[in-house]
Design a protein around this motif. Sequence first.
Motif, PDB file in Angstrom:
ATOM      1  N   ASP A  54      31.763  35.171  45.932  1.00  0.00           N
ATOM      2  CA  ASP A  54      31.700  33.822  46.493  1.00  0.00           C
ATOM      3  C   ASP A  54      30.789  33.179  45.337  1.00  0.00           C
ATOM      4  OD1 ASP A  54      31.406  31.179  47.202  1.00  0.00           O
ATOM      5  OD2 ASP A  54      31.582  31.759  49.412  1.00  0.00           O
TER       6      ASP A  54
ATOM      7  N   LYS B 228      36.059  36.307  37.475  1.00  0.00           N
ATOM      8  CA  LYS B 228      37.094  35.584  37.982  1.00  0.00           C
ATOM      9  C   LYS B 228      38.182  36.250  38.761  1.00  0.00           C
ATOM     10  CE  LYS B 228      35.861  31.190  36.646  1.00  0.00           C
ATOM     11  NZ  LYS B 228      35.860  30.838  35.337  1.00  0.00           N
ATOM     12  N   ASN B 231      37.002  37.252  41.933  1.00  0.00           N
ATOM     13  CA  ASN B 231      37.218  36.187  42.813  1.00  0.00           C
ATOM     14  C   ASN B 231      38.531  35.717  43.284  1.00  0.00           C
ATOM     15  OD1 ASN B 231      34.800  34.083  40.770  1.00  0.00           O
ATOM     16  ND2 ASN B 231      34.556  35.682  42.311  1.00  0.00           N
ATOM     17  N   GLN B 232      39.547  35.775  42.221  1.00  0.00           N
ATOM     18  CA  GLN B 232      40.931  35.892  42.671  1.00  0.00           C
ATOM     19  C   GLN B 232      41.391  36.768  43.651  1.00  0.00           C
ATOM     20  OE1 GLN B 232      42.930  35.637  38.865  1.00  0.00           O
ATOM     21  NE2 GLN B 232      42.551  33.444  38.522  1.00  0.00           N
ATOM     22  N   GLU B 235      40.531  35.610  46.831  1.00  0.00           N
ATOM     23  CA  GLU B 235      41.181  34.276  47.221  1.00  0.00           C
ATOM     24  C   GLU B 235      42.393  34.397  47.648  1.00  0.00           C
ATOM     25  OE1 GLU B 235      38.215  31.933  44.061  1.00  0.00           O
ATOM     26  OE2 GLU B 235      40.268  32.145  43.753  1.00  0.00           O
ATOM     27  N   GLU B 236      43.188  35.377  46.846  1.00  0.00           N
ATOM     28  CA  GLU B 236      44.434  35.745  47.212  1.00  0.00           C
ATOM     29  C   GLU B 236      44.821  36.669  47.996  1.00  0.00           C
ATOM     30  OE1 GLU B 236      47.025  33.927  45.392  1.00  0.00           O
ATOM     31  OE2 GLU B 236      45.475  32.689  44.742  1.00  0.00           O
ATOM     32  N   THR B 315      32.767  29.565  50.444  1.00  0.00           N
ATOM     33  CA  THR B 315      34.057  29.290  50.064  1.00  0.00           C
ATOM     34  C   THR B 315      35.160  30.122  50.011  1.00  0.00           C
ATOM     35  OG1 THR B 315      33.638  29.908  47.872  1.00  0.00           O
ATOM     36  CG2 THR B 315      33.129  27.401  48.274  1.00  0.00           C
ATOM     37  N   VAL B 316      34.688  31.442  50.562  1.00  0.00           N
ATOM     38  CA  VAL B 316      35.694  32.424  50.648  1.00  0.00           C
ATOM     39  C   VAL B 316      35.550  33.160  52.025  1.00  0.00           C
ATOM     40  CG1 VAL B 316      36.399  34.390  49.501  1.00  0.00           C
ATOM     41  CG2 VAL B 316      35.332  32.893  48.240  1.00  0.00           C
TER      42      VAL B 316
END
Lengths: 294, 318
Positions: A54, B228, B231-232, B235-236, B315-316
């Motif tokens: 995060d 990144k 993170n993805q 997120e995915e 955010t996650v």
Amino acid sequence: MSKLRYALYTGCTARESTPELLKSTLAVAKKLDIELVLLDEASCCGASHLQDFDDFLSLVLNARNICYAEKHGLDMVTICNTCQLNTSMTKLRLDENPELKAKVNEKLEEVGLVYQGTSNVRHFLYALIEDYGLNNLRKKVVKPLSELNIAPFYGCHNIRPSELHHHFNRSKENPYNPTSLDELIEALEGNSVDYEHKNKCCGFHVDLQAPKTSNMLTGTAIADALDNNADVMVTPCPLCHLNLDVKQKAAMKTLGRDLPYPMPVLHLPQLIGLALGCTPEELGLKHHVTEVPV
Amino acid sequence: MKVTLKVFRFNAETDYLPHYDTIEMSIDPRDVVLDVLNRIKWEHDGSFTYRRSCRHGICGSCAVKVNGRSTLACKERMVDMIELFGNELTIEPVSKKRVIKDMVVDKADFWKKYETVKPWLEAKIDEHPTMENIIPPEEAEKLEESDYCIQCGCCYYACPVVEVNEEYLGPAAFEKAYRFTADVRDYAKKERLEIVDILGQGVWDCVKCYECAQACPKHIDPIGKITKLHNQIFEEGVAKSNVATRHAVGFKKSIEKHGILDEGHLVAYSEGIGVLKHVPEALEMFKKGKIVMPWNMPKSKNLDEIKKLVKISSTVKF
């Protein structure tokens, strides 16, 4: 020289698995008449792992930590390379991106804080070199380390990425040929050992998921220091220290090398403290898994 | 300006061991490293071998190491090398263990790993398109210049994990994976993320040493792309529960509870039952006062602030 004052961001490791780092930092600061204000409100920097999960949350938390240094009107010093990386990277991103800074401040305002960007963020190593000065440090040496061959282990996050560190430090360290630790060792009248792996990675950040990789990198660094006749290693990073000290036997086993003698691994302030005449107790030397003969 | 060069020499067909030629040379400070390589061949030994092609920093073929620093020979000025390292310079191939002859290395492993991430756009395009499949400028910005990679291998051969783990795909392949996972036209995002999520070969084995960012002659910041990708992966919804992902998530949980990390609990949370293998090490640490008992676990002052910030800034979810 007016009295130096800093806000000390200890990071988590100096409060837990390397208590000797905090102890020796405070002992050295006292000897040098440097005032350190502990940031007890600070949280973990995320150590590059929270950032994987995060990114925004890590920015908010690191900005909050800097806010507390700003509240004291002091520059922040760190004693962990990874804390230094994450805190300074946050600062640079916020200072260069007003939109991002505003988003972060929107959250911080919810707890009555505002990140302004007024405190510099430096590792204690560079604060000592740049503000206190190696010549002044040399004058304080009461027990010269001339009998010791000392292998400096720089740790990745104090030297790479170089653009980041050049932004915060006046000392323009060359990541391919760093010299700050070597110069500091010389100021303490020790013999700095030049070896190929002094600026390489110890593998700490994959200790759990890839222990073989981690052990290979740690073992290679120790073996290289040994092969260059080091009596002792020194590092400004407690994470490197944990690998080099606590995992020394496991690392050498993975590497397939026997140790002719255990390699003591000192934290930077411990080495300085020895030269300044601090006692082994003040420096917490009994906390090492690989014993330090004193 | 005079320089002393130590030049790596090895011919896999005839030599058992490599050696170094020492050459003293007067150079023009405006020379680039490639000018020096040319002069070694033209003026000292015609058998000296190296790759070069475009002479403009875009083909990536002339990558070598100068005093351990990966560099494109056609781009790097000698004056900058001398400023960094002085007048004694050692020129070596990007990977000594992969040398075919002098500066020429076998890049087969690099290309094989590069192909693993499918370095091409997977888009549904009509067989007879009437217009270009364009990407809006604001979306192109999200690629963060990752399409500028020239596959020179500087980051790959600078990466310490590549040297000790043959499975590891390495920064160039990850950088290329991001090139497409960040592209709104690409339909293979999850498939690519699943490839880089595999323990052993994927992004979780990155040691975060920043050697790749330091080495990249195009300033593309491969480790930034690796972050990144991490993170993805979350997120995915690609992330599997394993020691690496739990380690990342564990930071949030620990910070939320204590402000600073509960190191012991973080290891236990990340490892699960596997934590038992750390018992001998933990005992050694305990004897030396390096383990904090749960009842003595320090907490950050003003912890309520931290708890609130974690709640409102996360955010996650995982």
